[in-house]
Design an enzyme around this catalytic site. Structure first.
Site, PDB file in Angstrom:
ATOM      1  CG  ASN A 111       9.470  55.995  32.863  1.00  0.00           C
ATOM      2  OD1 ASN A 111       8.600  56.540  32.226  1.00  0.00           O
ATOM      3  ND2 ASN A 111       9.283  54.696  33.026  1.00  0.00           N
ATOM      4  CG  ASP A 141      11.847  47.866  29.824  1.00  0.00           C
ATOM      5  OD1 ASP A 141      12.256  46.662  29.391  1.00  0.00           O
ATOM      6  OD2 ASP A 141      12.543  48.065  31.085  1.00  0.00           O
ATOM      7  N   GLY A 188      11.113  43.254  30.633  1.00  0.00           N
ATOM      8  CA  GLY A 188       9.877  43.664  30.680  1.00  0.00           C
ATOM      9  C   GLY A 188       9.404  43.665  32.140  1.00  0.00           C
TER      10      GLY A 188
END
Length: 418
Positions: A111, A141, A188
């Site tokens: 991201n 992830d 995670g």
């Protein structure tokens, strides 16, 4: 086609197949007679003008990247802030790009990396510099928006499911006189995709993992103890998979490692399995074992998913095609067209729809009781771990991984003082 150089960089935590993406990028660019530079240690290498000349690598070495884990050129956890806050660093980056005639920039990450690629594209436009920026997806992830799944996740998911199934057989063999509870910690932070993948290890309430703890659901310790006890009494033992990012009802991480925050602003996590093991032992008196696979989840190339490998190479090839076609500020994403049979394709998505958007587990993927996966989740996850793509092995019994020469091109600018 315009002349120039393509710059490729890796960002954030690496995966078992990120080098496969790099291999595909370099091979696709070579086929178009485009020289490729690679930034040493990600965006830091670009800022420091530490640029690797991939033309010095043999085609056999580049091909061998596809079965080699880690990050061949080095990666880093460095996030550039806004164009105003980090103006000096952005302008330095543009200066380096100009000095080496870089016309295409491929940033392989998650991201935050998509956000950086988007900002660099805006900066180049501001200075009227002809640069095409393409984000290339990568993360274990599986939390990137838009793309159906993310290269790197399938292999980590396969490692997780296989490891949990194998460990469960060990626990079952010893449960009568030894271990009653086994806790496996999965990566995670905010999204429980890897923890969910562990659910593929078994079917039905009596097959491990018996309990999965997701960051999407608040952790209730009293209810957890009750379910562990009931499972041990019914099955004879209990296998628990816990995401590192589970939180209490107040939003506090159960396993805050106390190490502050990294440059991405992420709290350092670690130790949820050991914490839960201690609490179960104290509260229920069972003998408990736990494990923290940590880097093993993302580096286990020997157990890679064939589907994941194919997707990792596909996004690398597509990234080059998009860049050379002038498709600026986009990312090649995976689009699922069918579950059974499993089919997928690559399409371009705007970086603005990917950058800083986090994809969590859909509510319909988590069982109503909050401790397992649904049939919908299984249908989504299972195709991603299919197929084997083992690396070649040497006579020493170890995988024959490649180490590149990584020779730098001469610097053309003064050293960076940032």
């Amino acid at each position: 086609m315009a002349s120039g150089t393509l710059l490729y960089a890796q960002s954030g935590g690496v995966t078992a197949v990120i080098n496969a993406t790099a291999s595909a990028v370099i091979q696709a660019a070579r086929a178009r007679k485009v020289p490729v530079l690679a930034a040493r240690n990600g965006i830091l290498g670009a800022l420091r003008e530490e640029l690797i000349d991939t033309r010095r690598e043999s085609i056999s070495a580049i091909r061998a990247l596809a079965h080699t884990p880690g990050g061949a050129f080095g990666s880093c956890r460095v996030k550039l802030k806004s164009l105003d806050e980090d103006r000096a660093r952005y302008e330095r980056l543009l200066e380096v790009l100009r000095a080496h005639d870089v016309r295409w920039f491929l940033y392989n990450g998650g991201n935050d990396s998509a956000d950086t690629a988007l900002k660099v594209s805006k900066l180049a436009a501001e200075f009227d510099y002809p640069l095409t920026c393409v984000g290339v997806p990568k993360t274990v992830d599986n939390d990137l928006a838009v793309t159906d799944c993310c290269p790197g996740f399938g292999s980590a998911a396969k490692y997780t499911a296989v490891s949990v199934r194998e460990a469960a057989l060990d626990v079952a063999a010893m449960a009568d006189t030894s271990t009653k509870v086994f806790v496996y910690e999965a990566m995670g932070r905010h999204a429980g995709w890897l923890a969910a993948a562990a659910g593929l290890a078994g079917n039905g309430p009596d097959e491990a993992p018996h309990l999965i703890l997701f960051p999407e659901r608040p952790f209730d310790e009293a209810d957890f103890f009750k379910r562990v006890k009931a499972t041990v009494e019914r099955v004879g033992y209990c296998v628990v998979v816990a995401s590192e990012g589970i939180q209490d009802s107040q939003g506090r991480f159960i396993a805050d490692a106390g190490g502050g925050k990294d440059s991405f602003g992420h709290t350092q996590l670690g130790g949820v399995a050991s914490h839960l093991a201690g609490r179960v032992k104290d509260a229920l008196g069972y003998k408990v074992h736990w494990t923290l696979p940590d880097y093993l989840q993302r580096s286990a190339r020997h157990l890679a998913s064939k589907v994941d490998l194919e997707q990792a190479m596909a996004v690398g090839t597509a990234a080059v095609e998009y860049a050379l076609a002038g498709r600026n500020a986009v990312m090649p994403v995976i689009v699922r067209t069918s579950d059974a049979p499993y089919r997928w394709k690559i399409e371009a998505a705007p970086l603005s729809k990917v950058a800083n958007h986090e994809k969590k587990m859909p509510a319909g993927f988590i069982r109503r009781d909050g401790y397992g996966i649904t049939d919908k989740a299984r249908a989504y996850l299972q195709p991603l771990i299919r197929g084997e793509a083992p690396p070649p092995y040497g006579r020493d019994g170890l995988p024959a991984y490649v180490t590149l020469r990584n020779e730098a091109v001469p610097r053309r600018l003064a050293p960076w003082k940032g």
